[in-house]
Write a protein that holds these residues in place. Structure first.
Motif, PDB file in Angstrom:
ATOM      1  N   GLU A  77       0.844  -1.191   0.000  1.00 11.17           N
ATOM      2  CA  GLU A  77       0.000   0.000   0.000  1.00 11.17           C
ATOM      3  C   GLU A  77       0.878   1.238   0.000  1.00 11.17           C
ATOM      4  OE1 GLU A  77      -0.923   0.917   4.720  1.00 11.17           O
ATOM      5  OE2 GLU A  77      -2.417  -0.198   3.544  1.00 11.17           O
ATOM      6  N   ASP A  78       0.344   2.294  -0.564  1.00 10.48           N
ATOM      7  CA  ASP A  78       1.038   3.572  -0.664  1.00 10.48           C
ATOM      8  C   ASP A  78       0.449   4.521   0.366  1.00 10.48           C
ATOM      9  OD1 ASP A  78       2.271   5.915  -1.296  1.00 10.48           O
ATOM     10  OD2 ASP A  78       1.618   5.992  -3.387  1.00 10.48           O
ATOM     11  N   ASP A  79       1.274   4.944   1.337  1.00  4.78           N
ATOM     12  CA  ASP A  79       0.812   5.835   2.399  1.00  4.78           C
ATOM     13  C   ASP A  79       1.584   7.145   2.299  1.00  4.78           C
ATOM     14  OD1 ASP A  79      -0.215   7.022   4.628  1.00  4.78           O
ATOM     15  OD2 ASP A  79       0.791   5.719   6.078  1.00  4.78           O
ATOM     16  N   LYS A  80       0.993   8.124   1.616  1.00  2.00           N
ATOM     17  CA  LYS A  80       1.577   9.464   1.463  1.00  2.00           C
ATOM     18  C   LYS A  80       2.994   9.400   0.903  1.00  2.00           C
ATOM     19  CE  LYS A  80      -1.151  11.280   5.335  1.00  2.00           C
ATOM     20  NZ  LYS A  80      -1.112  11.923   6.669  1.00  2.00           N
ATOM     21  N   GLY A  81       3.151   8.625  -0.133  1.00  2.55           N
ATOM     22  CA  GLY A  81       4.439   8.555  -0.812  1.00  2.55           C
ATOM     23  C   GLY A  81       5.385   7.516  -0.269  1.00  2.55           C
ATOM     24  N   VAL A  82       5.069   6.912   0.880  1.00  2.00           N
ATOM     25  CA  VAL A  82       5.896   5.845   1.446  1.00  2.00           C
ATOM     26  C   VAL A  82       5.204   4.517   1.149  1.00  2.00           C
ATOM     27  CG1 VAL A  82       6.927   4.883   3.521  1.00  2.00           C
ATOM     28  CG2 VAL A  82       6.768   7.355   3.255  1.00  2.00           C
ATOM     29  N   HIS A  83       5.906   3.633   0.470  1.00  2.06           N
ATOM     30  CA  HIS A  83       5.322   2.353   0.068  1.00  2.06           C
ATOM     31  C   HIS A  83       5.620   1.300   1.137  1.00  2.06           C
ATOM     32  CE1 HIS A  83       4.267   3.464  -4.122  1.00  2.06           C
ATOM     33  NE2 HIS A  83       5.183   4.411  -3.898  1.00  2.06           N
ATOM     34  N   HIS A  84       4.546   0.710   1.660  1.00  2.00           N
ATOM     35  CA  HIS A  84       4.662  -0.295   2.717  1.00  2.00           C
ATOM     36  C   HIS A  84       4.378  -1.669   2.130  1.00  2.00           C
ATOM     37  CE1 HIS A  84       4.868   2.451   6.251  1.00  2.00           C
ATOM     38  NE2 HIS A  84       4.232   3.276   5.421  1.00  2.00           N
ATOM     39  N   VAL A  85       5.350  -2.560   2.258  1.00  2.00           N
ATOM     40  CA  VAL A  85       5.178  -3.964   1.882  1.00  2.00           C
ATOM     41  C   VAL A  85       5.148  -4.778   3.170  1.00  2.00           C
ATOM     42  CG1 VAL A  85       6.142  -5.933   0.658  1.00  2.00           C
ATOM     43  CG2 VAL A  85       6.324  -3.641  -0.328  1.00  2.00           C
ATOM     44  N   ARG A  86       4.008  -5.407   3.441  1.00  2.00           N
ATOM     45  CA  ARG A  86       3.852  -6.156   4.695  1.00  2.00           C
ATOM     46  C   ARG A  86       3.815  -7.657   4.404  1.00  2.00           C
ATOM     47  NH1 ARG A  86       0.638  -1.540   5.399  1.00  2.00           N
ATOM     48  NH2 ARG A  86       1.277  -0.295   7.211  1.00  2.00           N
ATOM     49  N   VAL A  87       4.671  -8.380   5.122  1.00  2.00           N
ATOM     50  CA  VAL A  87       4.752  -9.830   4.976  1.00  2.00           C
ATOM     51  C   VAL A  87       4.261 -10.452   6.278  1.00  2.00           C
ATOM     52  CG1 VAL A  87       6.241 -11.807   4.517  1.00  2.00           C
ATOM     53  CG2 VAL A  87       6.710  -9.603   3.421  1.00  2.00           C
ATOM     54  N   ARG A  88       3.147 -11.187   6.207  1.00  2.00           N
ATOM     55  CA  ARG A  88       2.578 -11.859   7.380  1.00  2.00           C
ATOM     56  C   ARG A  88       2.802 -13.367   7.239  1.00  2.00           C
ATOM     57  NH1 ARG A  88       2.795  -7.471   8.829  1.00  2.00           N
ATOM     58  NH2 ARG A  88       1.128  -6.033   9.460  1.00  2.00           N
ATOM     59  N   GLY A  89       3.642 -13.929   8.086  1.00  2.00           N
ATOM     60  CA  GLY A  89       3.927 -15.354   8.031  1.00  2.00           C
ATOM     61  C   GLY A  89       5.389 -15.611   7.742  1.00  2.00           C
ATOM     62  N   GLN A  90       5.725 -16.878   7.521  1.00  2.00           N
ATOM     63  CA  GLN A  90       7.109 -17.273   7.313  1.00  2.00           C
ATOM     64  C   GLN A  90       7.489 -17.118   5.847  1.00  2.00           C
ATOM     65  OE1 GLN A  90       8.186 -17.747  10.313  1.00  2.00           O
ATOM     66  NE2 GLN A  90       6.072 -17.830  11.037  1.00  2.00           N
ATOM     67  N   LEU A  91       8.696 -16.651   5.609  1.00  2.00           N
ATOM     68  CA  LEU A  91       9.181 -16.431   4.237  1.00  2.00           C
ATOM     69  C   LEU A  91      10.002 -17.643   3.801  1.00  2.00           C
ATOM     70  CD1 LEU A  91      10.269 -12.700   3.780  1.00  2.00           C
ATOM     71  CD2 LEU A  91       8.656 -13.997   2.403  1.00  2.00           C
TER      72      LEU A  91
END
Length: 793
Positions: free
Chosen positions: A436-450
């Motif tokens: 998601e894009d929050d005021k120009g800062v892009h947040h990539v959220r990883v929930r769980g094991q990679l």
């Protein structure tokens, strides 16, 4: 020819005798003695084991005498050679379904042979020292197995309670239940109802009279009461039939297919071993609550003892046996101190089997069935269900329970293991990745094991972040494999090379330490540079550690100055609260929410000094709700009615004992106590200040230390460093005596529901000591560290 090599102890003894030519002759070997506590505990366990052994034999369809044989062998053989001295072994409810199925398939004599083979398998496993591996089974599977066995037992015994005959399968018993309800046997139902009523009401008798009566086991009262009523009323009921021991069937050669017999031996070995080993661990925890210095069970030796007992029991025509939770807990609560209690209970079973046959044959079978049905219902524990639900393993528990009830014990356990593996793989592969894009800062959220399975989705999501922008990658997982690590690292380098910034954080927003990250990466973090440069542990700000930052406020604003709340100390407090809300609160919120719903249930009142260096939660490794902590200057306990205005400590004691029902009260002193220093430096005369008036409650400690006729409190292995440490140790002992003067404490100790213990914490050594009374006086022994010399305790 081998030579006898004397041990070092023998050499030492020989040297002493050479230097003491006139020493008296060696004393005779000490006679075997039984402690009074072991004798009384053995009787209590015997009174529980006798009806249960008969009931379990009835539930399996085996000869009733086989239950008595197994109980006697469990006490004498497993009790003598097992590695858990306080665990009581015998015919267990957890083996009922397995044994009943074996008898139905192969007959009684082959079942005894299978028991012998299972015992030999246990001996082999014990020699291979694999006992600890059995504890690797998921608790959800173990509890599910016991619950499935409990359901099977309860449904089968319900038919006997209603006056009928049970079938071998759970589904058949459930289908036949409506017809059984239509043709009730009034006498059987009445006797069963009386048994269940006594079993439920007896442990809940109120008052002091009830407290005395409750010492007699409820199982014995229930069966005895039902037997007396049935006999006096002349009810026509099937009763216990113990044939002559001359016709008792012993083990025979196993008959049947090799594959079927191998599965039967494997199932019996599995259930006997797991139940016994888990029972030994549970007994250790129960015994440690009463005696913290008692060592742990030797699980490999316990497996060997159980194997030997099963070999003997099967050969003599007894049921397979395992450690039994009900009898073991009764043994510990009755005050047993050694394995003599377990062995004596076996002796009493032998005496009863030989001399009390006419009395035992008066017991109605319906009463025994009601007793075993109650045991089966109790095996479905609501506490276990809540635990597995909280850990999100209820699916494993339910699958194992249904599998055991429908497929048998081995099939149910295999089904439970398969479901547990599937759940673990699902958790490992269930990874949610969002952007998601929050005021120009892009947040990539990883929930769980990679893992490598999530790499394609991770790569697609990361490429949604435009080049040259600010990005925050939030990782919420405890595992990242090499494939995911390489993919994330490659994208990070590329994004930075294109002029963008990257911050890797955890769910709470803290920077994640990745080995490939270099120093500039820290500057890209959303945290301030000053905070990112700090390498302090979470607890270090509270030990006067300021990360070597220079003071930023004038002296007047420093702690203790006129504006202390707005200076560095105030900022430090605000930073600490902020760190808690960001890092710790998400981790403890669910636990605190549970405590808010259920209320506080501490097991211990911890009474200690108000010294800022004594961090109770740290030195006891306790969490929220574990301890009810009372702190005052000098960890003093005023005597009841000693002084007006000192009721706060007494009120806390009364509340902890009478309302919270704590099991332990610990008085903890510490080194370098300022209150003890002030007490030593005080001069006789009228007290003037509030501190001097309060410290008068420590005068008995000062007098105790000055009394040369009393042995002085000390630390094991060394003498107190100075007079202050001597007074600190003496004060702990004295305050324990003050505690016993409080009415609520005296009453709880007399009822056996409360124990007192003393503790001393050496701040400079970060070492805790527990008080252990010995022949040489009050000795404080180290906790959690290797001792240089054996403790007198």
């Amino acid at each position: 020819m081998t030579a006898c090599v004397p041990t070092r102890a023998a050499d030492s003894t020989r040297t002493k005798r050479l230097h003491q030519p006139h020493s008296p002759p060696p004393s005779r070997p000490r006679r075997f003695r039984v402690a009074g506590a072991d004798l009384s505990a053995s009787v209590a366990v015997f009174l529980i084991a006798l009806p249960l052994s008969l009931g379990i034999a009835l539930a399996t369809g085996a000869p009733l005498q086989s239950g008595l044989v197994a109980a006697a062998v469990g006490g004498l053989v497993a009790g003598r050679f097992g590695g858990s001295p306080l665990q009581v072994s015998g015919p267990a409810a957890g083996l009922t379904v397995v044994t009943a199925d074996l008898i139905h398939r192969y007959g009684w004599r082959t079942t005894c042979a299978i028991t012998v083979l299972a015992g030999l398998a246990q001996l082999g496993l014990g020699c291979l020292r694999v006992a600890r591996a059995a504890l690797a089974v998921s608790p959800a599977i173990v509890h599910g197995m016991l619950a499935g066995i409990g359901v099977t037992i309860a449904v089968a015994q319900l038919h006997i309670v209603l006056g009928g005959t049970p079938h071998s399968a759970v589904l058949d018993n459930l289908r036949a239940l409506p017809a059984q309800l239509a043709r009730l046997h009034p006498a059987a139902v009445s006797v069963s109802a009386l048994t269940l009523t006594l079993l439920f009401v007896w442990p809940r008798l109120p008052g002091r009279t009830g407290q005395l009566l409750r010492k007699v086991p409820a199982a014995l009262i229930a069966v005895t009461g039902a037997t007396a009523v049935a006999t006096l009323a002349g009810l026509p009921l099937p009763r216990v039939d113990l044939p002559s021991w001359h016709s008792h069937a012993l083990a025979g050669l196993p008959e049947g297919s090799s594959a079927g017999l191998a599965v039967a031996v494997l199932t019996t070995t599995l259930v006997c071993s797991v139940q016994s080993l888990l029972g030994a661990v549970a007994v250790d925890k129960l015994a440690a609550g009463r005696n913290p210095h008692r060592g742990r069970s030797d699980l490999d030796r316990e497996l060997l003892g159980q194997g030997a007992a099963n070999v003997v029991s099967g050969a003599l025509g007894g049921l397979p046996l395992a450690g039994v939770a009900v009898r073991s807990s009764a043994n510990v609560r009755a005050g047993a101190v050694s394995r003599n209690s377990t062995m004596l209970h076996g002796v009493w079973v032998v005496v009863a089997a030989l001399l009390l046959v006419p009395v035992l044959e008066l017991i109605p079978l319906a009463s025994l069935a009601a007793l075993v049905m109650a045991v089966g219902i109790q095996m479905v524990s609501l506490h276990h269900i809540r635990t597995v639900t909280r850990h999100r393993e209820v699916l494993v528990y339910a699958a194992t329970t249904l599998g055991v009830a429908l497929l048998g014990v081995l099939g149910g356990v295999i089904l439970g293991v398969a479901v547990a593996v599937a759940v673990a793989l699902h958790r490992l592969t269930r990874t949610r990745i969002t952007h998601e894009d929050d005021k120009g800062v892009h947040h990539v959220r990883v929930r769980g094991q990679l893992t490598f399975l999530a790499v394609p989705r991770l790569s697609r999501t990361l490429h949604l972040v435009p080049a040259g922008t600010d990005a925050v990658v939030e990782l919420d997982g405890s595992f990242m494999d090499h494939a995911a690590y390489e993919s994330l690292q490659d994208w990070q380098r590329t994004h930075r090379a294109q002029g963008g910034t990257v911050a890797l954080t955890g769910r709470a927003g803290n920077p994640v330490a990745v080995p490939s990250l270099d120093a500039p990466a820290l500057q890209d973090s959303q945290e301030p540079v000053e905070a990112s440069a700090c390498r302090c542990r979470p607890w270090t700000p509270w030990r006067n550690h300021q990360c070597e930052r220079p003071p930023t406020a004038p002296p007047g604003d420093r702690p203790g100055g006129p504006a202390a709340g707005s200076g560095p100390s105030g900022q430090q407090l605000a930073r600490g609260i902020s760190t808690f809300q960001r890092n710790t609160a998400p981790l403890v919120r669910s636990e605190l929410a549970r405590l808010a719903r259920e209320g506080q249930r501490p097991s211990q009142l911890f009474l200690t000094c108000a010294d800022s260096r004594l961090v109770t939660s740290m030195i006891t490794s306790s969490g929220p709700g574990d301890l009810f902590v009372v702190r005052n200057v000098g960890n003093l306990v005023p005597l009841p009615g000693a002084e007006r205005g000192d009721d706060s400590v007494a009120a806390a004691i009364e509340y902890a004992v009478d309302v919270l029902k704590v099991r332990f009260i610990t008085v903890c002193g510490h080194s370098g106590c300022g209150a003890m220093q002030a007490l030593l430096a005080s001069e006789p005369g009228a007290a003037q200040t509030p501190l001097e008036r309060w410290l008068r409650h420590g005068v008995p400690s000062l007098e105790r230390m000055s009394d040369e006729e009393r042995p002085r409190a000390r630390i094991a292995g060394r003498e107190p460093a100075d007079a202050v440490e001597q007074l600190c140790l003496t004060n702990v002992v004295q305050q324990l005596e003050h505690l016993r003067a409080h009415e609520s404490v005296t009453r709880a100790i007399g009822e056996g529901t409360l124990e007192l213990q003393g503790m001393y914490f050496h701040v400079g050594e970060a070492q805790a000591y527990l008080l252990a009374a010995s022949l040489e006086g009050d000795v404080f022994a180290r906790v959690g560290a290797a001792r240089k010399a054996p403790s007198p305790a």
